[in-house]
Scaffold this motif. Structure first.
Motif, short mmCIF file in Angstrom:
data_model
loop_
_atom_site.label_atom_id
_atom_site.label_comp_id
_atom_site.label_asym_id
_atom_site.label_seq_id
_atom_site.Cartn_x
_atom_site.Cartn_y
_atom_site.Cartn_z
N MET A 1 6.60 6.23 45.11
CA MET A 1 5.66 6.99 44.64
C MET A 1 4.96 8.10 45.47
SD MET A 1 2.15 4.37 44.78
CE MET A 1 1.40 4.33 46.36
N SER A 2 4.52 9.01 45.11
CA SER A 2 3.63 10.20 45.88
C SER A 2 2.64 9.55 46.90
CB SER A 2 3.19 11.22 45.12
OG SER A 2 4.12 11.78 44.34
N SER A 3 2.64 9.83 48.04
CA SER A 3 1.83 9.10 48.96
C SER A 3 0.30 9.34 48.78
CB SER A 3 2.17 9.82 50.62
OG SER A 3 1.94 11.18 50.50
N HIS A 4 -0.04 10.44 47.91
CA HIS A 4 -1.67 10.36 47.48
C HIS A 4 -2.12 9.79 46.25
CE1 HIS A 4 0.64 13.84 45.64
NE2 HIS A 4 -0.22 13.57 44.59
N LEU A 5 -1.01 9.12 45.52
CA LEU A 5 -1.45 8.14 44.30
C LEU A 5 -2.36 7.20 44.99
CD1 LEU A 5 1.64 8.35 42.13
CD2 LEU A 5 -0.39 9.72 42.01
N GLY A 6 -3.08 6.79 44.26
CA GLY A 6 -4.07 5.66 44.68
C GLY A 6 -3.53 4.49 43.62
N ILE A 7 -3.70 3.37 44.39
CA ILE A 7 -3.13 1.91 43.63
C ILE A 7 -4.20 0.96 43.80
CG2 ILE A 7 -2.20 1.37 45.90
CD1 ILE A 7 -0.07 -0.20 44.10
N ILE B 1 7.64 8.98 36.22
CA ILE B 1 6.31 9.24 35.68
C ILE B 1 5.66 10.39 36.42
CG2 ILE B 1 4.08 8.14 34.89
CD1 ILE B 1 5.51 5.42 34.88
N ASN B 2 5.05 11.48 35.85
CA ASN B 2 4.50 12.73 36.52
C ASN B 2 3.13 12.42 36.08
OD1 ASN B 2 7.24 14.05 36.49
ND2 ASN B 2 6.44 14.20 38.32
N LEU B 3 2.10 12.03 36.97
CA LEU B 3 0.65 11.97 36.40
C LEU B 3 -0.04 13.35 36.85
CD1 LEU B 3 -0.02 8.53 37.64
CD2 LEU B 3 0.25 8.99 35.56
N ASP B 4 -0.80 13.81 35.77
CA ASP B 4 -1.76 14.92 36.19
C ASP B 4 -3.03 14.33 36.77
OD1 ASP B 4 -0.05 17.04 35.34
OD2 ASP B 4 -0.70 16.71 33.33
N SER B 5 -3.73 15.01 37.38
CA SER B 5 -5.28 15.03 37.92
C SER B 5 -5.92 14.12 36.86
CB SER B 5 -5.75 16.19 38.51
OG SER B 5 -5.06 16.82 39.33
N PRO C 1 -1.85 15.76 41.09
CA PRO C 1 -0.67 15.54 40.44
C PRO C 1 0.20 14.95 41.27
CG PRO C 1 -1.42 17.55 40.04
CD PRO C 1 -2.46 17.34 40.74
N GLY C 2 0.94 13.68 40.78
CA GLY C 2 1.88 12.78 41.68
C GLY C 2 2.95 12.45 40.87
N GLU C 3 3.88 11.90 41.30
CA GLU C 3 5.04 11.23 40.83
C GLU C 3 5.07 9.57 40.97
OE1 GLU C 3 9.06 13.28 40.79
OE2 GLU C 3 9.57 11.47 41.95
N LEU C 4 5.80 8.87 40.26
CA LEU C 4 5.64 7.46 40.53
C LEU C 4 7.14 7.06 39.68
CD1 LEU C 4 4.71 4.64 40.82
CD2 LEU C 4 3.39 4.72 38.46
#
Length: 223
Positions: A34-40, A16-20, A74-77
């Motif tokens: 997941m990309s380290s900058h994604l929030g959870i 899953i590629n999330l946009d801003s 943008p990040g990847e999960l």
């Protein structure tokens, strides 16, 4: 949001590629990486308070908690289901019923509730509840084995252990497979007879059958 299903159909993973500004909610424990900058954010499985989430957890078989992953940039999960099998991406616009172990992830706007099966759940040997998912957005469902989508218009029979999901507009009842001889000796037992019009998703493998096989292979207890 861009979603690719990798390694189909045996050991599928959702990339899953999330946009801003985008986010997705997922079953607890589904995150691979997941990309380290994604929030959870970890929260109760259902909106509507503690008791509603508790009902989904203990009656629907769903985890009490879910995780929402959000992207400030943008990040990847990567998400994976518990059982080895396939993942199907659905564009939901309405209501669908999903067996509890098949829910993987969805858009935050999709609401979750439980659907009581009544006494037919007791006789089927399966969960007494399906998860009821309603709204507009993306839904990811998983399976044990491959997923087959069937368009039902009339009646259709499915082994209860092979049901993944079905659209609103389909109903079902639990009945024995064939005559009494088939019921006791044919290896099928009870089945779900669907009726109505809508799409039905089934899986090529059966979790209860797998459990029975493992039990048969265990050494007898020593006395």
């Amino acid at each position: 949001m861009k979603i690719d299903i990798l390694y189909k159909p045996s050991y599928s993973v959702a990339k899953i590629n999330l946009d801003s500004g985008e986010s997705i909610k997922a079953e607890a424990g589904a995150m691979m990486s997941m990309s380290s900058h994604l929030g959870i954010e970890t929260h109760k499985a259902q909106k509507g308070g503690f008791l509603k989430s508790l009902k989904a957890a203990f009656l629907g078989g769903e985890s009490f908690w879910m995780n929402t992953f959000s992207a400030a940039q943008p990040g990847e999960l990567l998400l994976a289901p518990t059982l080895p099998g396939d993942i199907e991406k659905l564009d939901l616009n309405g209501t669908i019923y999903v067996q509890s172990s098949s829910f993987l992830a969805s858009s935050p706007a999709i609401e979750m509730d439980t659907k009581f099966q009544g006494m037919k759940g007791f006789f089927s040997g399966e969960s007494l509840f399906f998860l009821k998912l309603s709204g507009v957005g993306t839904l990811l469902i998983g399976s044990y084995g491959g997923i087959e989508a069937l368009d039902v218009d009339g009646e259709f029979i499915v082994d209860t252990g092979h049901i993944v999901a079905f659209q609103e507009g389909l109903d079902y009842k639990i009945t024995k497979f064939g005559g009494w001889k088939s019921f006791f000796f044919g290896g099928e037992g009870l089945v779900a007879k669907f009726s109505g019009k809508g799409r039905l998703w089934i899986q090529t493998r059966n979790v209860p059958t797998l459990g029975a096989w493992f039990r048969s292979e265990l050494p007898p207890k020593k006395r």
